[in-house]
Design an enzyme around this catalytic site. Structure first.
Site, PDB file in Angstrom:
ATOM      1  N   ASN A 104       0.267  -6.871  -1.305  1.00  0.00           N
ATOM      2  CA  ASN A 104       0.902  -7.634  -2.359  1.00  0.00           C
ATOM      3  C   ASN A 104       1.645  -8.797  -1.326  1.00  0.00           C
ATOM      4  OD1 ASN A 104       1.646  -7.113   0.653  1.00  0.00           O
ATOM      5  ND2 ASN A 104       3.022  -6.078   0.416  1.00  0.00           N
ATOM      6  N   PHE A 117       1.560  -9.684   1.911  1.00  0.00           N
ATOM      7  CA  PHE A 117       2.077  -9.792   3.697  1.00  0.00           C
ATOM      8  C   PHE A 117       1.373 -10.787   4.021  1.00  0.00           C
ATOM      9  CE2 PHE A 117       3.164  -7.597   7.287  1.00  0.00           C
ATOM     10  CZ  PHE A 117       4.144  -8.917   7.678  1.00  0.00           C
ATOM     11  N   TYR A 153       0.160   4.616 -10.817  1.00  0.00           N
ATOM     12  CA  TYR A 153      -0.355   4.739 -11.792  1.00  0.00           C
ATOM     13  C   TYR A 153      -1.739   3.881 -12.152  1.00  0.00           C
ATOM     14  CZ  TYR A 153       2.576   8.455 -10.906  1.00  0.00           C
ATOM     15  OH  TYR A 153       3.905   9.145  -9.863  1.00  0.00           O
ATOM     16  N   ALA A 173      -9.393   2.958   5.801  1.00  0.00           N
ATOM     17  CA  ALA A 173      -9.861   2.187   6.780  1.00  0.00           C
ATOM     18  C   ALA A 173      -8.938   2.659   8.199  1.00  0.00           C
ATOM     19  CB  ALA A 173      -9.205   0.307   6.013  1.00  0.00           C
ATOM     20  N   TYR A 214       1.657   0.858  14.490  1.00  0.00           N
ATOM     21  CA  TYR A 214       0.315   1.108  13.747  1.00  0.00           C
ATOM     22  C   TYR A 214      -0.456   2.260  14.310  1.00  0.00           C
ATOM     23  CZ  TYR A 214      -3.443  -1.590  13.303  1.00  0.00           C
ATOM     24  OH  TYR A 214      -5.012  -1.629  12.601  1.00  0.00           O
ATOM     25  N   LYS A 218      -1.339   5.330  11.744  1.00  0.00           N
ATOM     26  CA  LYS A 218      -2.681   5.046  11.626  1.00  0.00           C
ATOM     27  C   LYS A 218      -3.505   6.799  11.660  1.00  0.00           C
ATOM     28  CE  LYS A 218      -4.166   1.048   9.542  1.00  0.00           C
ATOM     29  NZ  LYS A 218      -4.843   0.684   9.022  1.00  0.00           N
ATOM     30  N   HIS A 244      -6.766 -15.114   9.201  1.00  0.00           N
ATOM     31  CA  HIS A 244      -5.378 -15.156   9.307  1.00  0.00           C
ATOM     32  C   HIS A 244      -5.590 -16.380  10.322  1.00  0.00           C
ATOM     33  CE1 HIS A 244      -0.935 -16.092   7.756  1.00  0.00           C
ATOM     34  NE2 HIS A 244      -1.978 -15.178   7.197  1.00  0.00           N
TER      35      HIS A 244
HETATM   36  N1  LIG Z   1      -9.921  -6.426  11.401  1.00  0.00           N
HETATM   37  C1  LIG Z   1     -10.006  -5.625  12.082  1.00  0.00           C
HETATM   38  O1  LIG Z   1     -10.229  -6.117  13.172  1.00  0.00           O
HETATM   39  C2  LIG Z   1      -9.323  -4.645  11.928  1.00  0.00           C
HETATM   40  C3  LIG Z   1      -9.418  -3.626  12.746  1.00  0.00           C
HETATM   41  C4  LIG Z   1      -9.605  -2.197  12.913  1.00  0.00           C
HETATM   42  C5  LIG Z   1      -8.800  -2.200  11.221  1.00  0.00           C
HETATM   43  N2  LIG Z   1      -8.686  -2.633  10.220  1.00  0.00           N
HETATM   44  C6  LIG Z   1      -8.160  -1.704   9.351  1.00  0.00           C
HETATM   45  O2  LIG Z   1      -8.624  -3.003   8.250  1.00  0.00           O
HETATM   46  C7  LIG Z   1      -7.744  -3.379   7.526  1.00  0.00           C
HETATM   47  C8  LIG Z   1      -7.847  -4.081   6.798  1.00  0.00           C
HETATM   48  O3  LIG Z   1      -7.396  -5.785   7.807  1.00  0.00           O
HETATM   49  P1  LIG Z   1      -7.423  -6.758   7.914  1.00  0.00           P
HETATM   50  O4  LIG Z   1      -7.924  -7.344   8.916  1.00  0.00           O
HETATM   51  O5  LIG Z   1      -8.472  -7.273   6.427  1.00  0.00           O
HETATM   52  O6  LIG Z   1      -6.352  -7.699   7.355  1.00  0.00           O
HETATM   53  P2  LIG Z   1      -4.922  -8.910   6.471  1.00  0.00           P
HETATM   54  O7  LIG Z   1      -3.884  -8.762   7.259  1.00  0.00           O
HETATM   55  O8  LIG Z   1      -6.267  -9.674   6.495  1.00  0.00           O
HETATM   56  O9  LIG Z   1      -5.420  -7.445   5.599  1.00  0.00           O
HETATM   57  C9  LIG Z   1      -3.825  -7.121   5.103  1.00  0.00           C
HETATM   58  C10 LIG Z   1      -4.228  -6.612   3.478  1.00  0.00           C
HETATM   59  O10 LIG Z   1      -3.392  -5.711   3.233  1.00  0.00           O
HETATM   60  C11 LIG Z   1      -1.979  -6.562   2.504  1.00  0.00           C
HETATM   61  N3  LIG Z   1      -0.754  -5.650   2.562  1.00  0.00           N
HETATM   62  C12 LIG Z   1      -0.066  -5.369   3.943  1.00  0.00           C
HETATM   63  N4  LIG Z   1       1.097  -4.708   3.632  1.00  0.00           N
HETATM   64  C13 LIG Z   1       0.949  -3.968   2.174  1.00  0.00           C
HETATM   65  C14 LIG Z   1       1.567  -3.333   1.193  1.00  0.00           C
HETATM   66  N5  LIG Z   1       3.009  -2.233   1.167  1.00  0.00           N
HETATM   67  N6  LIG Z   1       1.347  -3.239  -0.248  1.00  0.00           N
HETATM   68  C15 LIG Z   1       0.006  -4.256  -0.668  1.00  0.00           C
HETATM   69  N7  LIG Z   1      -0.435  -4.592   0.180  1.00  0.00           N
HETATM   70  C16 LIG Z   1      -0.369  -4.385   1.710  1.00  0.00           C
HETATM   71  C17 LIG Z   1      -1.851  -7.773   2.911  1.00  0.00           C
HETATM   72  O11 LIG Z   1      -1.348  -8.555   2.072  1.00  0.00           O
HETATM   73  C18 LIG Z   1      -3.377  -8.378   3.360  1.00  0.00           C
HETATM   74  O12 LIG Z   1      -3.496  -8.699   2.022  1.00  0.00           O
HETATM   75  C19 LIG Z   1      -6.517  -2.391   7.319  1.00  0.00           C
HETATM   76  O13 LIG Z   1      -5.986  -1.867   7.450  1.00  0.00           O
HETATM   77  C20 LIG Z   1      -6.605  -2.967   9.211  1.00  0.00           C
HETATM   78  O14 LIG Z   1      -5.956  -1.913   9.642  1.00  0.00           O
HETATM   79  C21 LIG Z   1      -8.767  -4.228  10.756  1.00  0.00           C
HETATM   80  O1  LIG Z   2      -1.249   8.911  -9.927  1.00  0.00           O
HETATM   81  C1  LIG Z   2      -0.611   8.605  -9.367  1.00  0.00           C
HETATM   82  C2  LIG Z   2       0.302  10.074  -8.720  1.00  0.00           C
HETATM   83  C3  LIG Z   2       0.711  10.176  -7.965  1.00  0.00           C
HETATM   84  N1  LIG Z   2       1.115   9.109  -7.164  1.00  0.00           N
HETATM   85  C4  LIG Z   2       2.228   9.279  -5.713  1.00  0.00           C
HETATM   86  O2  LIG Z   2       1.323   9.574  -5.102  1.00  0.00           O
HETATM   87  C5  LIG Z   2       2.557  11.054  -4.460  1.00  0.00           C
HETATM   88  C6  LIG Z   2       1.969  12.199  -3.598  1.00  0.00           C
HETATM   89  O3  LIG Z   2       1.061  12.554  -4.732  1.00  0.00           O
HETATM   90  P1  LIG Z   2       1.572  13.945  -5.032  1.00  0.00           P
HETATM   91  O4  LIG Z   2       0.446  14.194  -5.579  1.00  0.00           O
HETATM   92  O5  LIG Z   2       1.047  14.584  -3.975  1.00  0.00           O
HETATM   93  O6  LIG Z   2       3.030  14.406  -5.187  1.00  0.00           O
HETATM   94  P2  LIG Z   2       3.782  15.242  -5.893  1.00  0.00           P
HETATM   95  O7  LIG Z   2       3.360  13.831  -6.842  1.00  0.00           O
HETATM   96  O8  LIG Z   2       3.264  16.260  -6.050  1.00  0.00           O
HETATM   97  O9  LIG Z   2       5.261  14.331  -4.896  1.00  0.00           O
HETATM   98  C7  LIG Z   2       2.930  10.982  -5.093  1.00  0.00           C
HETATM   99  O10 LIG Z   2       4.964  11.237  -4.910  1.00  0.00           O
HETATM  100  C8  LIG Z   2       3.443   9.478  -6.149  1.00  0.00           C
HETATM  101  O11 LIG Z   2       4.367   8.770  -5.759  1.00  0.00           O
HETATM  102  C9  LIG Z   2       0.548   7.649  -7.508  1.00  0.00           C
HETATM  103  O12 LIG Z   2       1.305   6.669  -6.469  1.00  0.00           O
HETATM  104  N2  LIG Z   2      -0.122   7.595  -8.094  1.00  0.00           N
END
Ligand SMILES: NC(=O)c1ccc[n+]([C@@H]2O[C@H](COP(=O)([O-])OP(=O)(O)OC[C@H]3O[C@@H](n4cnc5c(N)ncnc54)[C@H](O)[C@@H]3O)[C@@H](O)[C@H]2O)c1
Ligand SMILES: O=c1ccn([C@@H]2O[C@H](COP(=O)(O)OP(=O)(O)O)[C@@H](O)[C@H]2O)c(=O)[nH]1
Ligand SMILES: NC(=O)c1ccc[n+]([C@@H]2O[C@H](COP(=O)([O-])OP(=O)(O)OC[C@H]3O[C@@H](n4cnc5c(N)ncnc54)[C@H](O)[C@@H]3O)[C@@H](O)[C@H]2O)c1
Ligand SMILES: O=c1ccn([C@@H]2O[C@H](COP(=O)(O)OP(=O)(O)O)[C@@H](O)[C@H]2O)c(=O)[nH]1
Ligand SMILES: O=c1ccn([C@@H]2O[C@H](COP(=O)(O)OP(=O)(O)O)[C@@H](O)[C@H]2O)c(=O)[nH]1
Ligand SMILES: O=c1ccn([C@@H]2O[C@H](COP(=O)(O)OP(=O)(O)O)[C@@H](O)[C@H]2O)c(=O)[nH]1
Lengths: 312, 312
Positions: free
Chosen positions: A33, A35, A63, A113, A144, A148, A180
């Protein structure tokens, strides 16, 4: 050759992972997305027939049909994850449930992750996977750390109840190009400050420690873990440990900067020490980090130097 | 006089809370999906003009108008919460997000029923609210423990970011009439076994401890906490501590049973000791448990004796 979804693929770690997966010839789908991620990180793949980019917030269902899911979407730096703590929790709880629901429907394997933050402010040192951690469930970092942790528990629950094939990588501090610029993390802050001859800001006394892993090592580990048979949490990090104060001097040196080092207020609930025990990864994956800190930092410094040029 | 939502109001604790709130003259709305709750527990209020029962699963959004929310919906006994770990996590993550979203929209105050399980298998004894706990994030109990922890973190996030007024009760083992007959908890198991002269099943060596609170004391505490000014987590429990083995003998005695006491396999990740430090509740709420264990148990035994009669 597999169809692979990378959530958060436009981010720092995700984009490097994608480079590797594309070069291996897989079909790669990114859901992000934007972010904290940027199109720039992956623009070299846009238009490639094996590559697809979906602008999607994983808090909403998705899906599609895939064989493997690298589930990385989540803000990662303290600055970013505290910016909207409610959203951080939604991403890691609802987002992870959605990805596990997807994995369930299409019988895909999912790698989550996770993070060394599940150990909180650790009393055990170095941290083994069997350590249960020391996390404040009700504080500024809890959005966080706790989300996690429960995401790991959710993986466990889907594995046990639905037979989903899961992998859990507990990632320790990672750095490299495409970090970043403004994520407030220590590596990006110190390098940018040093390059611009601005004060290098050490939070607290600087005796707290971190262990830094270069991103290419992490990518090796992630791919290797995904394709292994190990389904419990596994640390991926470099045990090379520094105090933050030492680290400030090191970066100042490597940059050849005249920036002064200044001491700021300490951060609430800041972990005092962190170093991975990587015995598990060594024995199960035959993996260990290869990149030396000076080499990794020099590449990262070169990247930021260029970013500053582009920006101005 | 307030409009009060009680999620999980058809359950053990919820139904006693409702009795008190109704007697105080409030308007009470119950949202319950009857996973472990029963209409019988609240049937005496059905038809009362101040009472409304909504058959609703809180994993789905709920749009109503209220002043206060007691958010109790969640399976509570190990047997129930391990029955469908995925659902347990959904209830405490998505369900809690929904209730906080509701609280946000209507500016209601929300009390979350957390648990002593956030302390896991505690190394500190007795447990103070400042103790960060010792929870396995990746094991059979984690669906409950970790989802309750992240629910606390979610309350914190909504409080900080959206200004929601929250209360967190960390409830310790509670017993009394209307406990579920087949929930596998130690109080119901031992009483039913003693009443039926069946073997009283101690898991492991029975040296693990628990501290038992009678439900009316808990209800006092919950109402008092809701209407206080204290918005951080607070223990509600009775520090009266027993080993499970002692407890088996006590129940056998009170029932006057001839049942033998037998030792079964220990339970994975079973906490070895548990006793609340209730200094906070004493000083902020002027609350402490009043019911003595023998009095509470005798009432509970009478309830179960009657249940067995009704059943047969
Ligand atoms: N970099 C580190 O040191 C480190 C350490 C421990 C864990 N991690 C984990 O590794 C993963 C990647 O980290 P990173 O350093 O690349 O961070 P980052 O912020 O560069 O990347 C995270 C990505 O997730 C996307 N994102 C955030 N919310 C989202 C949402 N709701 N839907 C779709 N996309 C979304 C962001 O746009 C971004 O592209 C994360 O899960 C982080 O928790 C990273
Ligand atoms: O292909 C798929 C199947 C499921 N889900 C999402 O994953 C959640 C959890 O899936 P689960 O099978 O546990 O739940 P249910 O569909 O029974 O609520 C669902 O509520 C959907 O929002 C999704 O994003 N993609
Ligand atoms: N009883 C204890 O010893 C104890 C100890 C610590 C915490 N708690 C907490 O107190 C609360 C109440 O516990 P209890 O002992 O009364 O348990 P209970 O099982 O008797 O009651 C829980 C109620 O929640 C309802 N429920 C479950 N999932 C739901 C959903 N998805 N949507 C709507 N309703 C749902 C059930 O039907 C039931 O009526 C729980 O949150 C529990 O975690 C209880
Ligand atoms: O400008 C900065 C940024 C971070 N830190 C410290 O560096 C460590 C690592 O912080 P970062 O945000 O990179 O990651 P964390 O490991 O805390 O998630 C922590 O002790 C921070 O307090 C620092 O001293 N100065
Ligand atoms: O009266 C309400 C308002 C919100 N919600 C739910 O609470 C969630 C979280 O609410 P929030 O305001 O944080 O989120 P948003 O509506 O912005 O997604 C929403 O997704 C809804 O599902 C609800 O059940 N009742
Ligand atoms: O038939 C039983 C049920 C429970 N227990 C033990 O009693 C304690 C309390 O268990 P319960 O399930 O009531 O609640 P918990 O505090 O573990 O959530 C635990 O040590 C259990 O192993 C037992 O010995 N026999």
């Amino acid at each position: 050759r597999k169809r692979i979804l990378v959530t958060g693929g436009a981010g720092f770690v995700g984009s490097h992972l994608i480079d590797r997966l594309m070069l291996e010839g897989h079909e790669v789908i990114v859901a992000d997305n934007f972010f904290t991620g940027r199109k720039r990180n992956i623009e070299h793949w846009i238009g490639h027939e094996n590559f697809e980019l979906i602008n999607h917030d994983i808090v909403n269902p998705l899906y599609i049909e895939v064989d493997q899911i690298y589930h990385l979407a989540s803000p990662a730096s303290p600055l970013h994850y505290m910016y909207n703590p409610v959203k951080t929790i939604k991403v890691n709880t609802m987002g992870t449930i959605n990805m596990l629901g997807l994995a369930r429907r299409v019988r895909a394997r999912l790698l989550f992750a996770s993070t060394s933050e599940v150990y909180g402010d650790p009393e055990a040192h170095p941290q083994k996977e069997t350590y249960f951690g020391n996390v404040n469930p009700f504080g500024p970092r809890s959005c966080y750390d706790e989300s996690k942790r429960v995401a790991e528990a959710t993986c466990y629950a889907y594995a046990k109840q639905e037979g989903i094939n899961i992998r859990i990588a507990r990632i320790f501090n990672t750095y490299g190009p495409r970090m970043h610029m403004n994520d407030g993390r220590v590596v990006s802050n110190f390098i940018l400050q040093a390059l611009q001859n601005e004060p290098i800001t050490v939070y607290g006394h600087g005796k707290q420690t971190r262990s830094f892993q270069y991103v290419s090592d992490l990518v090796d580990g992630l791919i290797s873990l995904m394709n292994s048979n190990y389904s419990m949490p596994m640390n991926l990090g470099n045990p090379d440990e520094y105090t933050i104060e030492q680290f400030a001097f090191k970066i100042k040196d490597l940059v050849g900067s005249k920036a002064p080092i200044v001491y700021k207020d300490p951060v609430v609930d800041d972990p005092k020490q962190r170093r991975p025990d990587i015995t598990l990864a060594k024995s199960w994956l035959n993996w260990e980090p290869k990149v030396l800190i000076n080499d990794g930092l020099n590449k990262t410094i070169a990247y930021f130097r260029n970013e500053l040029l582009v920006k101005h």
